[in-house]
Structure formats: C-alpha cells, structure tokens
Design an enzyme around this catalytic site. Structure first.
Site, mmCIF file in Angstrom:
data_model
loop_
_atom_site.group_PDB
_atom_site.id
_atom_site.type_symbol
_atom_site.label_atom_id
_atom_site.label_comp_id
_atom_site.label_asym_id
_atom_site.label_seq_id
_atom_site.Cartn_x
_atom_site.Cartn_y
_atom_site.Cartn_z
ATOM 1 N N GLY A 197 -33.744 5.253 -3.549
ATOM 2 C CA GLY A 197 -34.910 4.656 -4.032
ATOM 3 C C GLY A 197 -36.106 5.563 -3.909
ATOM 4 N N THR A 201 -38.837 5.505 -2.145
ATOM 5 C CA THR A 201 -39.287 5.810 -0.656
ATOM 6 C C THR A 201 -38.443 6.927 -0.135
ATOM 7 O OG1 THR A 201 -40.301 3.432 -0.230
ATOM 8 C CG2 THR A 201 -39.853 4.974 1.699
ATOM 9 N N ASP A 208 -32.487 4.614 4.715
ATOM 10 C CA ASP A 208 -32.679 4.058 3.609
ATOM 11 C C ASP A 208 -33.725 3.352 3.535
ATOM 12 O OD1 ASP A 208 -31.889 3.269 0.955
ATOM 13 O OD2 ASP A 208 -29.770 2.472 1.751
ATOM 14 N N GLY A 209 -34.137 2.996 2.114
ATOM 15 C CA GLY A 209 -35.585 1.965 1.935
ATOM 16 C C GLY A 209 -34.973 0.560 2.015
ATOM 17 N N ASP A 259 -36.620 -3.339 0.138
ATOM 18 C CA ASP A 259 -37.339 -4.251 -0.742
ATOM 19 C C ASP A 259 -38.091 -5.304 0.255
ATOM 20 O OD1 ASP A 259 -36.035 -2.891 -2.638
ATOM 21 O OD2 ASP A 259 -34.515 -4.396 -3.035
ATOM 22 N N LYS A 283 -32.407 -5.353 -0.210
ATOM 23 C CA LYS A 283 -32.196 -4.043 -0.716
ATOM 24 C C LYS A 283 -31.476 -4.287 -1.960
ATOM 25 C CE LYS A 283 -30.501 -0.633 1.755
ATOM 26 N NZ LYS A 283 -31.618 0.225 0.813
ATOM 27 N N GLY A 284 -31.608 -2.967 -2.775
ATOM 28 C CA GLY A 284 -30.759 -3.004 -4.079
ATOM 29 C C GLY A 284 -31.650 -2.980 -5.395
ATOM 30 N N GLY A 295 -32.978 -0.365 -6.399
ATOM 31 C CA GLY A 295 -32.516 0.823 -6.927
ATOM 32 C C GLY A 295 -31.135 0.869 -7.437
ATOM 33 N N GLU A 349 -24.759 1.513 -0.601
ATOM 34 C CA GLU A 349 -25.520 1.415 0.601
ATOM 35 C C GLU A 349 -25.006 0.544 1.724
ATOM 36 O OE1 GLU A 349 -29.621 2.235 -1.703
ATOM 37 O OE2 GLU A 349 -28.990 0.267 -1.512
#
Length: 226
Positions: free
Chosen positions: A28, A30, A82-83, A85, A95-96, A98, A104
């Site tokens: 992603g 970030t 990790d980034g 949302d 998340k997801g 990306g 992940e």
C-alpha cells in the site's frame, strides 16, 4: 502533510527492525514509505531477510536493493510492518484497499509481532466507514455476493480497466459497505463460514502496535495484554 505523516510513522516502525530479523513488508501507499526507510537502513541490516506480501511490494523492495526471501520456505517471522485502512482504539483494523489482504493475513499470522503505520485519518472510534474487502474465488462470485448481502453488506465488485480486478492469487474482491457495521468478531466468523471466501480484511487480533502520525507527531498505540 499526509505524506509527511506517513513517512514519519513509517520511520518509527522501521526503527523496530534489528539486524538478523525475519521481517514481513505489507502493501500500500503508506508501506511505500517504509520500503524507503528500510532501504536507507540496509547497511545496518545485512543479516535481515525481508518477505513481501504482494508482487508489487516485492518489486518495489527489489528496486530499492532490499533482499526478499521466499515466504513459502518460512514458517515464522519476527516482525511485520503494514498499513491500515482503519484502526480503532482496540487495535482492530480493516485492511485490503491495496488488494493483498489474503497474503497480508497469512504473513501477519506467521509474525511474532505486527505493527501498522498510518496517518491520523485512519484512526476511528468504530470500524465500518471504510469498505471491508472480501477476497473471493471467481467460481463462487455470485453465490458469495448473495451470502454477503444476507450478512447485511452491499458488495461491490472491485473493477480494473480490463474487467474484474484480480488479486495476485487470481481471485476477485468485493468491497463491502454496511448501512450499520456488525460486531466485528461475529462478522469475521460469518465471513469465514461462507464457502468461496478466501480471505477478508478484518484484522482483529493480529496487530500488536500502531504508529499513527498526526501533523508531525507520532503516537504509538500498543495492544494491552490481558
């Protein structure tokens, strides 16, 4: 300013890496800042091996000179960065965006510690404003869409220029919107019970800490051990 916040949050998380660790790298916008921060630290991380959660991340890492190992040969990692949302006060995360949510989730489960990085816009009082990605076997697309609707979701098939967007596994993704977001643990269980659902973007217990930056100041959120 948002990019500056992403950068300093990434720098704070990358500072956790010690030479010799096995480290997962998420996917992603970030995480792109984390990749740059890792590349800058490579002279001090000669024995560290990194593992990518997507083809895009692997390519970006290799472009920065970062050594990437084969996750298929790894049973555990020390750390994953990790980034996110959305992040709520209990470190429950969506998340997801990306599209790498399945890989992940696997890498997160394999990690002794997972930290996420984000700007302040991703911090929420309650999950559910962001769409929840659900990765689905193409064969089961219509069937799963009906089951998602039965759970209260409005499933929107993620699209690309050439048709339905495909994950690195060749699966499709539904971005699910809810008029009223369900209790996260119950929703996760309901999603996991649907045949054809390969993964979902609810990370409810995987995240150990978050570095959230707001106008130049980084706040560290650490999961409370009960």
């Amino acid at each position: 300013m948002i990019d500056d916040d992403k950068r300093i949050a990434a720098d704070a998380a990358v500072a956790e890496i010690r030479d010799g660790m096995l480290v997962g790298i998420g996917t992603g916008s970030t995480v792109a800042f984390a990749i740059r921060a890792i590349a800058a630290r490579l002279p001090d991380l000669r024995k560290t091996i990194f593992f990518a959660t997507s083809i895009a991340t692997e390519q970006a890492a290799r472009d920065g000179g970062i050594p990437i190992g084969r996750f298929a040969l790894a049973s555990r990692l020390d750390l994953t960065i990790d980034g996110a949302d959305e992040i709520d006060p209990a470190l429950q995360v969506i998340k997801g965006a990306g599209g790498a949510l399945l890989r992940e989730k696997i890498v997160a489960e394999a990690s002794d510690r997972m930290v996420v990085i984000a700007d302040a816009s991703k911090r929420v009082a309650r999950l559910g404003a962001a769409p929840l990605p659900v990765e689905v076997l193409p064969f089961a697309r219509s069937f799963v869409a009906a089951r998602l609707a039965a759970l209260g979701a409005e499933p929107v098939l993620r699209m690309a220029d050439e048709g339905a967007w495909r994950s690195d596994q060749g699966n499709v993704i539904f971005d699910c919107h809810f008029a009223s977001f369900p209790e996260p643990a119950g929703l996760a269980a309901g999603l996991q019970a649907i045949p054809g659902v390969m993964g979902h973007g609810l990370f409810l217990r995987e995240v150990d800490a978050a570095y959230v930056a707001d106008r130049g100041t980084v706040t560290k959120m650490e999961r409370k051990i009960t």
